[in-house]
Motif scaffolding. Structure first.
Motif, PDB file in Angstrom:
ATOM      1  N   ILE A  46       0.853  -1.193   0.000  1.00  0.00           N
ATOM      2  CA  ILE A  46       0.000   0.000   0.000  1.00  0.00           C
ATOM      3  C   ILE A  46       0.884   1.236   0.000  1.00  0.00           C
ATOM      4  O   ILE A  46       1.764   1.368   0.851  1.00  0.00           O
ATOM      5  N   GLY A  47       0.668   2.133  -0.951  1.00  0.00           N
ATOM      6  CA  GLY A  47       1.410   3.387  -1.027  1.00  0.00           C
ATOM      7  C   GLY A  47       0.524   4.565  -0.675  1.00  0.00           C
ATOM      8  O   GLY A  47      -0.571   4.703  -1.234  1.00  0.00           O
ATOM      9  N   MET A  48       0.976   5.424   0.250  1.00  0.00           N
ATOM     10  CA  MET A  48       0.196   6.577   0.689  1.00  0.00           C
ATOM     11  C   MET A  48       0.924   7.865   0.345  1.00  0.00           C
ATOM     12  O   MET A  48       2.109   8.023   0.647  1.00  0.00           O
ATOM     13  N   LEU A  49       0.205   8.780  -0.310  1.00  0.00           N
ATOM     14  CA  LEU A  49       0.730  10.085  -0.683  1.00  0.00           C
ATOM     15  C   LEU A  49       0.002  11.146   0.136  1.00  0.00           C
ATOM     16  O   LEU A  49      -1.232  11.166   0.174  1.00  0.00           O
ATOM     17  N   THR A  50       0.761  12.017   0.821  1.00  0.00           N
ATOM     18  CA  THR A  50       0.137  13.048   1.644  1.00  0.00           C
ATOM     19  C   THR A  50       0.741  14.414   1.352  1.00  0.00           C
ATOM     20  O   THR A  50       1.835  14.522   0.794  1.00  0.00           O
ATOM     21  N   ALA A  51       0.031  15.463   1.765  1.00  0.00           N
ATOM     22  CA  ALA A  51       0.594  16.811   1.745  1.00  0.00           C
ATOM     23  C   ALA A  51       1.564  16.949   2.904  1.00  0.00           C
ATOM     24  O   ALA A  51       1.676  16.053   3.759  1.00  0.00           O
ATOM     25  N   ASP A  52       2.253  18.086   2.968  1.00  0.00           N
ATOM     26  CA  ASP A  52       3.282  18.229   4.001  1.00  0.00           C
ATOM     27  C   ASP A  52       2.706  18.295   5.409  1.00  0.00           C
ATOM     28  O   ASP A  52       3.425  18.073   6.380  1.00  0.00           O
ATOM     29  N   ASP A  53       1.392  18.584   5.538  1.00  0.00           N
ATOM     30  CA  ASP A  53       0.778  18.590   6.857  1.00  0.00           C
ATOM     31  C   ASP A  53       0.214  17.229   7.243  1.00  0.00           C
ATOM     32  O   ASP A  53      -0.427  17.079   8.274  1.00  0.00           O
ATOM     33  N   GLY A  54       0.476  16.222   6.389  1.00  0.00           N
ATOM     34  CA  GLY A  54       0.021  14.864   6.688  1.00  0.00           C
ATOM     35  C   GLY A  54      -1.351  14.527   6.159  1.00  0.00           C
ATOM     36  O   GLY A  54      -1.809  13.390   6.308  1.00  0.00           O
ATOM     37  N   GLU A  55      -2.042  15.483   5.524  1.00  0.00           N
ATOM     38  CA  GLU A  55      -3.378  15.184   4.999  1.00  0.00           C
ATOM     39  C   GLU A  55      -3.265  14.263   3.787  1.00  0.00           C
ATOM     40  O   GLU A  55      -2.556  14.561   2.828  1.00  0.00           O
ATOM     41  N   PRO A  56      -3.960  13.119   3.802  1.00  0.00           N
ATOM     42  CA  PRO A  56      -3.850  12.166   2.682  1.00  0.00           C
ATOM     43  C   PRO A  56      -4.347  12.777   1.379  1.00  0.00           C
ATOM     44  O   PRO A  56      -5.375  13.451   1.348  1.00  0.00           O
ATOM     45  N   LEU A  57      -3.608  12.537   0.307  1.00  0.00           N
ATOM     46  CA  LEU A  57      -4.010  12.960  -1.026  1.00  0.00           C
ATOM     47  C   LEU A  57      -4.479  11.777  -1.859  1.00  0.00           C
ATOM     48  O   LEU A  57      -5.424  11.903  -2.635  1.00  0.00           O
ATOM     49  N   ALA A  58      -3.804  10.638  -1.729  1.00  0.00           N
ATOM     50  CA  ALA A  58      -4.160   9.469  -2.528  1.00  0.00           C
ATOM     51  C   ALA A  58      -3.546   8.218  -1.907  1.00  0.00           C
ATOM     52  O   ALA A  58      -2.540   8.289  -1.201  1.00  0.00           O
ATOM     53  N   VAL A  59      -4.153   7.089  -2.206  1.00  0.00           N
ATOM     54  CA  VAL A  59      -3.625   5.799  -1.770  1.00  0.00           C
ATOM     55  C   VAL A  59      -3.754   4.820  -2.932  1.00  0.00           C
ATOM     56  O   VAL A  59      -4.741   4.865  -3.676  1.00  0.00           O
ATOM     57  N   ARG A  60      -2.757   3.985  -3.117  1.00  0.00           N
ATOM     58  CA  ARG A  60      -2.795   2.968  -4.166  1.00  0.00           C
ATOM     59  C   ARG A  60      -2.349   1.633  -3.585  1.00  0.00           C
ATOM     60  O   ARG A  60      -1.483   1.578  -2.699  1.00  0.00           O
ATOM     61  N   VAL A  61      -2.935   0.563  -4.120  1.00  0.00           N
ATOM     62  CA  VAL A  61      -2.608  -0.788  -3.672  1.00  0.00           C
ATOM     63  C   VAL A  61      -1.908  -1.522  -4.814  1.00  0.00           C
ATOM     64  O   VAL A  61      -2.356  -1.456  -5.964  1.00  0.00           O
ATOM     65  N   PHE A  62      -0.810  -2.211  -4.480  1.00  0.00           N
ATOM     66  CA  PHE A  62       0.001  -2.913  -5.473  1.00  0.00           C
ATOM     67  C   PHE A  62       0.101  -4.391  -5.103  1.00  0.00           C
ATOM     68  O   PHE A  62      -0.209  -4.798  -3.973  1.00  0.00           O
ATOM     69  N   GLU A  63       0.554  -5.182  -6.064  1.00  0.00           N
ATOM     70  CA  GLU A  63       0.794  -6.603  -5.789  1.00  0.00           C
ATOM     71  C   GLU A  63       1.816  -6.745  -4.663  1.00  0.00           C
ATOM     72  O   GLU A  63       2.730  -5.924  -4.521  1.00  0.00           O
ATOM     73  N   GLY A  64       1.656  -7.791  -3.875  1.00  0.00           N
ATOM     74  CA  GLY A  64       2.426  -7.943  -2.652  1.00  0.00           C
ATOM     75  C   GLY A  64       3.920  -8.117  -2.829  1.00  0.00           C
ATOM     76  O   GLY A  64       4.671  -7.972  -1.859  1.00  0.00           O
TER      77      GLY A  64
END
Length: 312
Positions: free
Chosen positions: A202-220
């Motif tokens: 699982i990859g999580m992308l956030t702004a510099d204040d920690g607010e989530p922008l997007a999440v993506r799920v990849f093969e294990g």
């Protein structure tokens, strides 16, 4: 769960909805919602409900189901914009319930249905009767709507902040499965220490204040750096960000990732590996006495190497 009133010297007290939980032998506290803007009578009603004063009451005004938990979390979802971007369709309401139930309950879809029977899901969220199959269908709907929901949340973030984020943070984790039927489940580096278990990355992308922008799920079995390209594409194509600084650890932003970032005109902040530091010392780019200073900067091929002494 309880109401806490935190005094402020020059303004009215901050009113927080909190709960206590045990972590090992220690009792800790976390804040679930800020109720300072609520009317005093509403805070008082919730306070009394949480203390159990209405547990044995009967009458038209009192429901047998627990009301306060979902109500408080729904107010929080309204404040951060989740309710608005999900919409008003039945699938939207079920998706919102799944989010709130994950916070307050944290169980499976089947257990969430049982939990809903004890809480006022109908009164608070306007939901009619549902079962676990409805919740799984809501997850399918959520997956199909994910990119549009992320774009809507991003637009709300930019409107609230007045500008796009200049600094984004990215990292990955993994989650393992007990079962065997998962489209993305693969054997890979297991952060949970569970050998022989399929997992996803699982990859999580956030702004510099920690607010989530997007999440993506990849093969294990996807390596951490291999997930970076999709995040770069997302920043450019989905969010329209032209200038950004990506922050990732040394295991994340490697040679291919750096090249991909440079190709899009993005900058990055990462860390040198131990081997890279030793190579730069041998080449004379770095000298040991540079580390005698608390903070030092060395320029190298359009890169800035920031050296910071660790007193430990």
């Amino acid at each position: 769960m309880y109401i806490a009133r935190v005094p402020n010297r020059k303004s009215k007290p901050t009113i927080l909805l909190r709960e206590s939980y045990r972590e090992g032998s220690k009792v800790r506290t976390r804040t679930l919602a800020n109720l300072t803007s609520w009317a005093p009578e509403r805070v008082e009603a919730l306070d009394r409900a949480l203390k159990g004063e209405f547990d044995n009451c009967s009458g038209d005004m009192i429901s047998g189901a627990i009301f306060g938990v979902l109500f408080a979390l729904k107010q929080l979802a309204d404040q951060v914009g989740i309710t608005q971007v999900l919409g008003s369709a039945r699938e939207s309401q079920l998706a919102l319930f799944l989010i709130l139930a994950r916070i307050a309950h944290g169980g499976s879809r089947l257990s969430a249905v049982r939990w809903a029977d004890q809480h006022a899901a109908g009164d608070v969220l306007g939901l009619s009767t549902f079962d676990e199959d409805d919740l799984y269908e809501a997850l399918d709907w959520l997956a199909n709507q994910q990119e549009e929901i992320e774009r809507a949340l991003y637009r709300a973030y930019v409107e609230r902040e007045g500008k796009p984020p200049m600094l984004v943070l990215y990292d990955v984790t993994s989650s393992y499965f007990e079962g065997e039927c998962n489209e993305l489940g693969r054997y890979g580096y297991n952060r949970d220490g569970k050998r022989g278990k399929l997992q996803i990355v699982i990859g999580m992308l956030t702004a510099d204040d920690g607010e989530p922008l997007a999440v993506r799920v990849f093969e294990g079995n996807t390596a951490d750096p291999s997930t970076l390209a999709s995040q770069i594409t997302m920043l450019k194509a989905s969010f329209g960000i032209d200038e950004v600084v990506m922050v990732g650890d040394r295991g994340m932003i490697k040679a291919k990732g750096k090249d991909a970032l440079a190709a899009e005109g993005f900058r990055y902040i990462s860390a040198l590996t131990d081997a890279q530091v030793r190579t730069l010392l041998k080449q004379g780019v770095l000298q040991p006495d540079l580390f005698d200073q608390h903070l030092c900067e060395v320029a190298l091929d359009n890169k800035r190497l920031i050296l910071r002494r660790n007193d430990a």
